[in-house]
Design an enzyme around this catalytic site. Structure first.
Site, mmCIF file in Angstrom:
data_model
loop_
_atom_site.group_PDB
_atom_site.id
_atom_site.type_symbol
_atom_site.label_atom_id
_atom_site.label_comp_id
_atom_site.label_asym_id
_atom_site.label_seq_id
_atom_site.Cartn_x
_atom_site.Cartn_y
_atom_site.Cartn_z
ATOM 1 N N PRO A 85 -45.832 27.678 0.172
ATOM 2 C CA PRO A 85 -46.050 27.781 -1.255
ATOM 3 C C PRO A 85 -47.265 28.609 -1.592
ATOM 4 O O PRO A 85 -48.387 28.281 -1.217
ATOM 5 C CB PRO A 85 -46.257 26.316 -1.678
ATOM 6 C CG PRO A 85 -46.228 25.509 -0.423
ATOM 7 C CD PRO A 85 -46.435 26.447 0.692
ATOM 8 N N GLU A 86 -47.042 29.654 -2.326
ATOM 9 C CA GLU A 86 -48.127 30.426 -2.902
ATOM 10 C C GLU A 86 -48.147 30.048 -4.379
ATOM 11 O O GLU A 86 -47.420 29.143 -4.781
ATOM 12 C CB GLU A 86 -47.880 31.924 -2.669
ATOM 13 C CG GLU A 86 -47.659 32.219 -1.178
ATOM 14 C CD GLU A 86 -47.451 33.692 -0.851
ATOM 15 O OE1 GLU A 86 -48.014 34.541 -1.547
ATOM 16 O OE2 GLU A 86 -46.717 33.981 0.104
#
Length: 271
Positions: free
Chosen positions: A2-3
């Site tokens: 997850p960015e």
DNA sequence: AAGTGGACCTGCTAGC
DNA sequence: TGCTAGCAGGTCCACT
């Protein structure tokens, strides 16, 4: 995984439903990156507030404090429809009056930490070194140029470090550098002011586009409602080693920087 | 101080 | 078919 786009998409997918709910129980699975830091039982009965995001961290107000959550590389949050049977990788359940929010994280690089506030330890310590939010009006070419001055690391690593601007991880740093036409190996301090303008704009544009597409689902990312992202279908360079650049046709190259893969077009991206 | 490399942990895939 | 090496969206910490 997850960015920023995935974390923000996740936040949006559960915040409304859980806002105002009451904690009914907390279940812990295997330990995550850090210990929770409080007795889970002491959270029962407390009211949950509006979830916020700082960088790739989520902040969920609970009672007089809150939970700082990080999804690490492989974490995801979802409303669990079968809260009775946690899987091998389900390491945190927040059972509430509006459903069970469950953290699934096979690699366990994620974290759930209790803190009396974002500005109180231990949350403060984790968030203290973070750079500007990419959509903060203060983030732009000027800020970038000033922050990069004197730095000898490659620009890709400077973006990933997160102390200048948060949110761009490996996928979006590669994509932003492609959009800006900058070679990822360029020493950070040698990126000119005009190119910093372009890079800051590229970071914002890429992250905004990814946000619109619900993030990237390379493997297993889902938001809390189970929706996959689709940015990966629009990636110009990430994961496309050997395939023709969408602009000039030159094969996309993969190199390793700081033990992470970097993808770029050797023709479109210049030092 | 800035830069580097290792550590954390598990699962999947490509290649032999 | 089965084993192994290499790779994966992040970030902290110890060391030079």
């Amino acid at each position: 995984m997850p960015e920023l786009p995935e974390v923000e998409t996740t936040r949006r997918s559960f915040a409304e439903r859980i806002d105002g709910a009451t904690v009914a129980a907390v279940r812990l699975g295997k330990p995550l990156r850090w210990p929770l830091g409080c007795m889970p039982a002491s959270l029962v009965g407390l009211r949950i507030g509006t979830a916020a995001r700082r960088g790739k961290y989520l902040w969920l107000p609970v009672g007089d404090g809150g939970l700082l959550l990080h999804l690490g590389m492989s974490g995801s949050l979802a409303f669990s429809e079968h809260p009775g049977d946690p899987g091998a990788h389900d390491h945190f359940d927040l059972v509430t009056t509006r459903g069970t929010l469950r953290l699934t994280d096979p690699r366990r690089f994620g974290a759930v930490v209790w803190s009396l506030g974002l500005d109180a330890d231990p949350a403060r310590k984790l968030v203290a070194g973070l750079g500007l939010e990419p959509f903060d009006p203060a983030f732009g070419g000027e800020h970038l140029h000033r922050a990069l001055r004197g730095r000898r690391v490659a620009i890709k690593q400077a973006l990933l470090a997160g102390d200048i601007v948060v949110g761009a991880g490996n996928i979006y740093a590669c994509e932003a550098l492609f959009t800006a036409g900058i070679d990822p190996r360029t020493p950070a301090g040698r990126v000119s002011r005009p190119r910093c303008d372009r890079l800051a704009e590229a970071v914002r544009r890429i992250l905004a586009q990814a946000l619109e597409l619900g993030g990237s689902t390379l493997r297993d990312y889902r938001d809390a409602r189970g929706m996959a992202g689709s940015f990966q279908q629009h990636a110009a360079v990430y994961g496309r080693a050997g395939q023709p650049c969408l602009v000039c046709g030159t094969p996309v190259r993969r190199i390793v920087q700081a033990q992470r893969s970097t993808f770029f077009c050797p023709r479109c991206q210049k030092r």
